[in-house]
Each structure stands twice: as structure tokens, then as C-alpha cells.
Design an enzyme around this catalytic site. Structure first.
Site, PDB file in Angstrom:
ATOM      1  N   HIS A 200      38.006  33.829  37.997  1.00 54.49           N
ATOM      2  CA  HIS A 200      37.453  34.793  37.051  1.00 54.49           C
ATOM      3  C   HIS A 200      37.663  34.341  35.604  1.00 54.49           C
ATOM      4  CE1 HIS A 200      36.188  38.626  35.438  1.00 54.49           C
ATOM      5  NE2 HIS A 200      37.269  38.622  34.689  1.00 54.49           N
ATOM      6  N   ARG A 345      23.596  44.889  40.027  1.00 55.89           N
ATOM      7  CA  ARG A 345      24.326  44.703  41.289  1.00 55.89           C
ATOM      8  C   ARG A 345      25.301  45.852  41.493  1.00 55.89           C
ATOM      9  NH1 ARG A 345      27.980  39.401  42.033  1.00 55.89           N
ATOM     10  NH2 ARG A 345      29.363  40.547  40.609  1.00 55.89           N
ATOM     11  N   GLU A 448      25.700  35.198  49.798  1.00 55.29           N
ATOM     12  CA  GLU A 448      26.935  34.535  49.396  1.00 55.29           C
ATOM     13  C   GLU A 448      27.905  34.353  50.561  1.00 55.29           C
ATOM     14  OE1 GLU A 448      28.571  36.986  46.288  1.00 55.29           O
ATOM     15  OE2 GLU A 448      27.821  38.801  47.232  1.00 55.29           O
ATOM     16  N   ASN A 471      28.837  30.861  43.901  1.00 55.63           N
ATOM     17  CA  ASN A 471      30.295  30.799  43.794  1.00 55.63           C
ATOM     18  C   ASN A 471      30.965  31.174  45.111  1.00 55.63           C
ATOM     19  OD1 ASN A 471      29.599  30.362  41.159  1.00 55.63           O
ATOM     20  ND2 ASN A 471      30.353  32.317  40.396  1.00 55.63           N
ATOM     21  N   ASP A 472      30.601  32.346  45.630  1.00 54.39           N
ATOM     22  CA  ASP A 472      31.196  32.776  46.893  1.00 54.39           C
ATOM     23  C   ASP A 472      30.628  32.008  48.078  1.00 54.39           C
ATOM     24  OD1 ASP A 472      33.195  34.582  46.273  1.00 54.39           O
ATOM     25  OD2 ASP A 472      31.804  36.251  46.035  1.00 54.39           O
ATOM     26  N   ARG A 482      38.586  29.959  45.668  1.00 49.68           N
ATOM     27  CA  ARG A 482      38.121  29.344  44.428  1.00 49.68           C
ATOM     28  C   ARG A 482      39.019  29.628  43.242  1.00 49.68           C
ATOM     29  NH1 ARG A 482      34.267  32.916  41.649  1.00 49.68           N
ATOM     30  NH2 ARG A 482      33.881  34.824  42.829  1.00 49.68           N
ATOM     31  N   CYS A 519      22.052  33.026  41.050  1.00 53.55           N
ATOM     32  CA  CYS A 519      22.766  33.652  39.936  1.00 53.55           C
ATOM     33  C   CYS A 519      24.205  33.174  39.838  1.00 53.55           C
ATOM     34  CB  CYS A 519      22.733  35.173  40.052  1.00 53.55           C
ATOM     35  SG  CYS A 519      23.553  35.814  41.527  1.00 53.55           S
TER      36      CYS A 519
END
Length: 601
Positions: A200, A345, A448, A471-472, A482, A519
């Protein structure tokens, strides 16, 4: 003496400034800047907390049983002496008056300074008094937490309270709640001991478009308050107390970077069309309604991802945003985009984005061993049906003010999809009964989880569009946390399995005539732009600061030639090297080959 600390480069560029340390503590400490008008009130909070702790210690000493060891009373005397030490009190006030730290931050900052001094003492007895200082400090922090005015809802407007010198932030780690405060503040760069390239902290640093290095292990121990620090976000090096020659070299690099940004800035409102006439939607990822202005200014043609969880974070227990507050936030974002589409989202709480109250999980477990695999995203929403319907109603109400799409995160099961659409139908019914206007919105799924990518053909019978969250998807495909720097070297966006899942997802969506975008961080990384175009993607969503550099790659691309090289790249043992060779042939210019380009931009 100049030293170098090595970590993971996560946000490119060079930052030079004085170090501001956020000390670790066994107590959560809010870190934020206060307005000048609050300085005296914050110092009064310090005084009241000190008086409260002094009363506690005196009461403990008075109530000691007669047979208590004499050492215990002497220890309380030491704590009282430390508490009333004028050097400590004045130094703590200094952080409030000069740097405008809030009281908790001032206490923890001074603890950091004193802890180093204790560590350097030669006398064993004196060195061991560090533990006493830590205990007194933690009592102070608890007293501040019990008092009034300690909420992080009072940050100052962005100003440089460090004087003329720029500031860089150094911490063991930075909580998402603190990052929410820091993201609009005075810092020109970040360094953290822990974290990975898509943690993050790294994502927010990139969203702020400032240099950052994470996973630097000993940075917060080796760097002292007010040290001059150079953060090299290209190579992952942090230089402490650089020599004049080194400093001048990095200042030259800063000037070069500023010139490049000014050149790219001229592309802001140029349509993103490839050499062969393919239009590409350059969308923005935003975290707060106020980010919409930056998205429009950067030339975004819409919002591809509004991360609503940031409305839920940094809130006191029992103070999560209700329907009306959410509606106002979504409406502000929709109006701020001036008629351009906004994809909202639903809340993606969990993993590295916790909130203060998660009632269902609290009932089941106090501690979650692996939050990335636990109750997060759509799983959490479905487990909190009343709260989920509040958000759905707020999103639907915002649709009356502009083009809104709804995005559901982390779907993996058909049963989740059915429950989600039942909740949406129920929310619509409630709004109709209440006479509140809304329009039907398109509903999309985040891809994801590998299961979602493999089930996409069936999922697309339910959803109007899909958005690939790389990312996921990388994390779950490769079984890599991650945010963990210990395995960060295994987090590989170029892994053939990851690329194949992305390519197949794009192909299936295109074949069924469903809109598809990316995204995740790969969308804003110029190293992947040609590959994304070759896969057939015509919609990329990223932080506004990344749009110009990606658009430049789009304008230079010929998608027909790129597509002809796609299978060569996907079937290669080393897709990154294959892409550099194949796409160089296709367009005459290679993708970015900057060190670690896979997730740095």
C-alpha cells in the site's frame, strides 16, 4: 559520515530533504501536522497528559504494599523523574512549535532521539534506562489517547513546517491511515524498512508521484531526525549525509527529471490514438472525491477505478460513513469529472487496508493469520449485508448526477455473483420505495483471482464489463504476499502464467463484446504499454501522474505490428527480454528498460 541504505525502488525519481522519522511503537500513534492556531492547545494536551501520568505513578507508589521490594518504589521514582525532566518536556514542545507535529507524534519523535542517545551510552546501567523511558513514553501516549482532541481528523492544510528545507519521511512502516494524511502533505519522498513493490505504501507513493524506497530494512534505525537524505527511486538507494559532489549530482538529476515532466505535460490533452488509428481510453485511478480535479487536469477521459475504501479508513470505531455521507462523496467525484464516466468500486477492505471495526471478523477471530486470504473485498461486503446495501444505494443515487459504473472486487464464485446482484436489486427496490432517483448502472467484475480469470466466460454472462486488477492477480497467481519484502523478489509481473491469464481474459472479453480494462499497477508502467496494446487492450486506468508517460508510448505504437509479436512474447521463457526484442522490431523503439521497470513507474 555518508552511508548508503539499499531497498526496493517503487516510485521513480530523486528526492532530497531532511529526514522526518515516524517512530515505531507498541501503541498506534496518529501522525499529522497541526495548524498554527492549534499549537498552544496541543502543548496543553501534552501538559495534561503529563499531569495525568504523574498522578497515576504517584498513586501507584502510595498504594505499594508494605512488603513490596524497595526497588519497585525506586523504579517509580525514576519514572517520575523522567516524566518531569525539563529537557524532555522542552524537546517535545519543540516538535510541536517548530514542526507543527501533533502531540502524539512529538512524543514518539523525541523518544526516537532519546532512544539513540541511550543506545550510545557506555555505562550499562544508564543504557538500560532506555526501557524506563519507553515505558514512561507509552504511558504518555495512552493518556493522550484517552484525552480530547487527539483525533486525526484535524490535519493542517499542506504547508512546509520544516522551514525552507524539503522533508522526506522515514519509517519502519506507514499505516494506510497515516498515508491517507501524508498523501497531501509536505514530503518529497518516502523510505520504509518494510514493504514490497505493490504494498500500500508503494502504491500511494506512486500516486503522489514522489520518489520512494521500501524494504530498506535498517533505514529507520540508521537515519536520524533531520539528517540530509537522498532517495534514489530509480535504483532503490538511500544516501544519508551525502557529500557535496554526490548532492550536486542528484540535484542535476532532479532538474533533468523536472524538464522531462514539463515536456510530457504538453501531451495532457492530446487524444491517445496509436499510429494505426486505434483509440485508447486513458482513465484515472482515484482514492478521494477531490482527486477528480487532478484526473481531469491530467487529461483522463474518465475514472476507471474509484477506491472507496479510503472513505472508510482512518475512522473511529462506530463512525464508518453512512449512506448519505457516501452519496455526497460519490456525487462530488461524479460532478468533478464533468460528465466523464466514473467507475466506483465497492469497498475493498481487508489485507493491507483494514478498518477500525469489522464486526463479522471480530466475532469469528480476533486475529487473522493471513488477511489477504481472509474476509476482504466482496466477501466482507456480503458478510455485512446492511452496510453493503448502504453503499450500493449511495452509488446508485450518485448515478443520477452523471455516468456511473459499479465495480465488484475479488469475485471468485458464482454464488457471490448471485448474492451481489440480489443485493443490488434489493438496494434499487429500497430507493424506489423511498422515492430517491437513480438510473440503472453497468456492473463489472474485478478479475484479480485466478479462479475468476479461468471462469471469465461464465462470469461475463452476468457482468457488463471487467477490469483486471493486476496487483492481486499476480499475488494470488504466484502465492506471493505483495507487502512482504522477504519474498518481493518473487513478485514478478512478467511471469508467463500472469501474462497468459491477462491475455486470455482480454481475448475472452473482446470476443464476447464486453468492455475490458486494466486498473492495476501494470497499466501505469510504460514497460508494459506495448504488451497491453498487443493483447488487445484499449482501456488503461492508472494514477493521473502516470497518464502522460503512458500516452507517449501509445502515440508511438502500431497495434497491428505489436499484435503479430504477442504469441512470441507469451510463449517465451523470459517474456521481458522477448518483449524488448519483439516490440523493438515492431515499432522501432524498445519498451522501457529502466532498472526494475516492471513495477516502478
Amino acid at each position: 559520515m555518508s552511508i548508503q541504505v539499499f531497498g526496493l525502488p517503487v516510485s521513480r525519481g530523486v528526492a532530497i530533504g531532511r529526514a522526518v522519522l515516524v517512530a515505531s511503537s507498541r501503541i498506534d500513534v496518529a501522525h499529522y501536522f497541526i495548524d498554527a492556531a492549534r499549537v498552544d492547545a496541543e502543548i496543553e494536551r501534552l501538559r495534561m497528559a503529563r499531569d495525568e501520568v504523574a498522578a497515576e505513578l504517584s498513586l501507584l507508589q502510595r498504594d505499594l504494599p508494605s512488603d513490596a521490594p524497595a526497588e519497585l518504589s525506586a523504579l517509580l521514582d525514576v519514572h517520575l523523574m523522567l516524566l518531569h525532566d525539563e529537557v524532555l518536556a522542552n524537546a517535545t514542545k519543540h516538535w510541536v512549535r517548530e514542526r507543527h507535529y501533533n502531540a502524539e507524534w512529538a512524543v514518539s519523535a523525541q523518544l526516537e532521539v532519546l532512544a539513540r542517545q541511550f543506545d550510545e551510552m557506555e555505562d550499562d546501567y544508564l543504557r538500560e534506562r532506555k526501557a524506563d523511558m519507553e515505558q514512561v513514553t507509552e504511558r504518555l501516549l495512552r493518556a493522550l489517547a484517552r484525552g480530547d482532541g487527539g483525533s486525526v481528523s484535524h490535519p493542517a492544510a499542506p504547508r512546509d513546517f520544516g522551514g525552507e528545507d524539503p522533508l522526506v519521511l522515514v519509517a519502519s512502516d506507514i499505516a494506510p491511515a497515516d498515508m491517507l494524511q501524508f498523501r497531501r502533505s509536505v514530503f518529497t519522498g518516502f523510505v520504509t524498512d518494510v514493504g514490497g513493490k505493490t504494498s500500500h505504501t508503494a502504491i500511494v507513493a506512486r500516486s503522489m508521484d514522489i520518489p520512494a524506497v521500501v524494504g530498506a530494512r535498517e533505514a529507520s534505525r540508521l537515519i536520524r531526525q533531520d539528517d540530509w537524505v537522498v532517495i534514489d527511486g530509480d535504483s532503490g538507494v538511500v544516501i544519508v549525509d551525502p557529500s557535496p559532489i554526490v548532492l550536486e549530482e542528484y540535484r542535476f538529476r532532479q532538474r533533468q527529471s523536472e524538464l522531462e515532466r514539463a515536456r510530457l505535460d504538453r501531451l495532457r490533452h492530446t487524444p491517445a490514438v496509436t499510429l494505426d488509428g486505434e483509440a485508447v481510453d486513458m482513465l484515472a485511478n482515484i482514492e478521494l472525491p477531490s482527486d477528480a480535479a487532478a484526473a481531469v487536469d491530467a487529461g483522463a477521459v474518465g475514472v476507471g477505478l474509484f477506491r472507496t475504501e479510503f472513505l472508510f479508513m482512518n475512522r473511529a470505531p462506530g463512525d464508518l460513513p453512512g449512506e448519505d455521507e457516501q452519496y455526497e462523496a460519490y456525487r462530488e467525484a461524479v460532478l468533478g469529472m464533468k460528465g466523464l464516466p466514473v467507475t466506483i468500486r465497492t469497498v475493498d477492505i481487508g489485507a493491507d487496508k483494514p478498518i477500525e471495526r469489522m464486526s463479522v471478523s471480530e466475532l469469528r477471530h480476533e486475529h487473522v493469520l493471513n488477511p489477504a486470504l481472509g474476509l476482504r473485498a466482496i466477501r466482507w461486503s456480503l458478510a455485512e449485508p446492511a452496510m453493503f446495501r448502504q453503499q450500493l444505494r449511495a452509488i446508485l443515487r450518485a448515478s443520477a448526477h452523471g455516468k456511473v459504473r459499479m465495480l465488484i472486487p475479488m469475485v471468485a464464485h458464482l454464488s457471490e455473483i448471485r448474492q451481489t446482484f440480489e443485493s443490488i436489486a434489493r438496494a434499487k427496490q429500497q430507493l424506489t420505495e423511498a422515492g430517491k432517483p437513480f438510473v440503472d448502472v453497468e456492473v463489472g467484475a474485478m478479475i484479480e483471482v485466478p479462479a475468476a480469470a479461468l471462469m471469465l466466460k461464465r462470469f461475463l454472462h452476468y457482468f457488463d464489463f471487467v477490469s483486471i486488477g493486476t496487483n492481486d492477480l499476480i499475488q494470488y497467481t504466484l502465492a506471493i504476499d505483495r507487502a512482504d519484502e522477504h519474498v518481493s523478489h518473487l513478485y514478478d509481473p512478467w511471469h508467463p502464467a500472469v501474462l497468459r491469464l491477462v491475455a486470455d481474459s482480454v481475448a475472452q472479453a473482446n470476443a464476447m463484446g464486453k468492455h475490458v480494462s486494466v486498473c492495476g499497477e501494470m497499466a501505469g508502467d510504460v514497460a508494459f504499454t506495448e504488451l497491453m496494446l498487443a493483447m488487445g487492450l484499449r482501456s488503461l486506468s492508472m494514477h493521473p501522474a502516470q497518464i502522460a508517460s503512458v500516452k507517449q508510448r501509445v502515440l508511438r505504437a502500431d497495434t497491428r505490428r505489436l499484435a503479430a509479436s504477442l504469441e512470441t512474447v507469451l510463449n517465451a521463457d523470459d517474456p521481458m527480454a522477448a518483449a524488448q526484442t519483439a516490440f523493438r522490431r515492431a515499432d522501432g523503439a524498445p519498451p522501457s528498460t529502466a532498472l526494475g521497470a516492471a513495477t516502478l513507474q
